[in-house]
Design an enzyme around this catalytic site. Structure first.
Site, short mmCIF file in Angstrom:
data_model
loop_
_atom_site.label_atom_id
_atom_site.label_comp_id
_atom_site.label_asym_id
_atom_site.label_seq_id
_atom_site.Cartn_x
_atom_site.Cartn_y
_atom_site.Cartn_z
N CYS A 150 -11.06 3.28 0.64
CA CYS A 150 -9.29 3.79 0.86
C CYS A 150 -9.08 3.06 1.71
CB CYS A 150 -9.42 5.13 1.48
SG CYS A 150 -7.84 5.08 1.83
N HIS A 170 -7.02 2.48 4.29
CA HIS A 170 -6.94 3.42 5.78
C HIS A 170 -8.47 3.57 6.78
CE1 HIS A 170 -3.03 4.90 3.35
NE2 HIS A 170 -2.22 5.04 4.57
N ASP A 206 0.94 -1.09 -0.17
CA ASP A 206 0.14 -0.31 0.17
C ASP A 206 1.23 1.37 -0.14
OD1 ASP A 206 -2.59 1.50 0.54
OD2 ASP A 206 -1.65 1.29 2.48
N SER A 207 0.65 2.11 -0.15
CA SER A 207 1.42 3.66 -0.44
C SER A 207 1.34 4.15 1.24
CB SER A 207 -0.11 5.11 -0.89
OG SER A 207 -1.34 5.02 0.17
N GLU A 264 -1.21 7.69 8.92
CA GLU A 264 -0.18 7.39 8.88
C GLU A 264 0.82 8.13 9.85
OE1 GLU A 264 2.21 6.10 6.60
OE2 GLU A 264 -0.03 5.61 5.73
N CYS A 292 -4.82 -1.49 -1.85
CA CYS A 292 -5.29 0.27 -1.99
C CYS A 292 -5.90 0.21 -2.97
CB CYS A 292 -3.44 0.91 -2.71
SG CYS A 292 -3.17 2.38 -2.72
N1 DGL Z 1 -4.72 3.14 1.26
C1 DGL Z 1 -4.72 3.81 -0.46
C2 DGL Z 1 -5.96 3.63 -0.80
O1 DGL Z 1 -6.70 2.32 -0.40
C3 DGL Z 1 -4.22 4.71 -0.26
C4 DGL Z 1 -4.23 6.30 -0.01
C5 DGL Z 1 -3.38 7.25 -0.17
O2 DGL Z 1 -1.94 6.86 -0.05
O3 DGL Z 1 -3.76 8.53 -0.50
O4 DGL Z 1 -6.86 4.06 -1.60
#
Ligand code: DGL
Length: 264
Positions: free
Chosen positions: A185, A187, A11-12, A153, A74
């Site tokens: 997302c 997160h 993931d990011s 984060e 992600c």
């Molecule tokens: N967790 C990621 C997603 O599912 C991306 C979050 C990001 O880096 O903007 O979209």
């Protein structure tokens, strides 16, 4: 390919840990590798070309670690890069994830669905297709949430500033009368408790983590790639500061672990 080889998940940043947790729950015999591309977070505000280049670099690294399958944990990276990665590695099982609009359309009683996601996901052609294909007759209110990924984060799952930002983002969904909210997302599932405080109790939340783990299992079975176990301990890398990720693991993964720097 050895069945006992690990599964590479990325993931990011820390968001994909919500998906990694589902994979561990459903496939406890599998060994897992996780890359947080935290040196380049957030993906959601970056160009498609940039995200694709990052996904290629991280995928190459995970394959060097002998990954037998990849999970793009992600939404933003999936819409930006999954087609290209599948083209590059045609024999490799690659599972991605997309906002859970289809289950939300089945769940909603009032016919209004809210979608919280990154700017990049909501601007993508893949998202528009998903919405047009699966939302059926439901009305979809999409809300981009810049800044929210950064809160997660930092491990700020309950802070006043995270709460204020989230409140601002759910406001249009509430005004639109939605009874189902898609966490688009990876997160955002870490903000479920905060969301439960901000939304009326009848509003249901959906995300794609469990569905991704099921899809991964189907791909492993089809490819005769299932591990017998026991799994080796999960291994973690970060392209950001490993010392920033390490204290978050007990909170977001439920266990302490070492984090290695990913220099690429
Ligand atoms: N967790 C990621 C997603 O599912 C991306 C979050 C990001 O880096 O903007 O979209």
């Amino acid at each position: 390919m050895a069945c006992e080889a690990p599964i590479g998940v990325f993931d990011s940043g820390v968001g994909g840990l919500s998906v990694l947790g589902e994979i561990r729950r459903q496939l406890p015999q599998e060994s897992l590798l996780y890359v947080a591309d935290s040196g380049h977070v957030p993906y959601g505000e970056k160009s498609r070309e940039y995200i694709l280049a990052r996904c290629r670099a991280v995928a190459a690294f995970l394959l060097e670690q002998q990954a037998k399958a990849l999970v793009i944990a992600c939404n933003t990276a999936t819409v930006a890069a999954i087609a290209e990665l599948r083209e590059q590695y045609p024999l490799l099982p690659i599972v991605g994830l997309e906002p859970a609009i289809k289950p939300a359309a089945a769940l909603t009683r009032c016919g209004v669905i809210g979608v919280l996601a990154t700017t990049g996901t909501l601007a993508s052609a893949r998202y528009a297709l998903l919405r047009d294909q699966f939302a059926g007759n439901a009305h979809v209110i999409a809300q981009a949430c810049p800044g929210l990924v950064e809160c997660v984060e930092r491990g700020e799952l309950h802070s006043a500033s995270t709460r204020a930002l989230l409140k601002r983002y759910v406001q249009p969904l509430l005004e639109g009368g939605c009874d189902t909210v898609v966490l688009g997302c990876t997160h955002y599932p870490f903000l479920r408790e905060l969301l439960a405080e901000l939304l009326p109790p009848e509003v249901q939340l959906t995300d794609s983590g469990a569905a991704v783990a099921r899809q991964l299992e189907r791909r492993l079975v089809a490819g005769e790639l299932c591990a017998r176990g026991p799994a080796r301990p999960a291994r973690f890398w970060s392209s950001g500061d490993p010392a920033a990720l390490k204290p978050l693991l007990p909170l977001l993964w439920g266990e302490a672990a070492e984090v290695t720097a990913l220099a690429r």
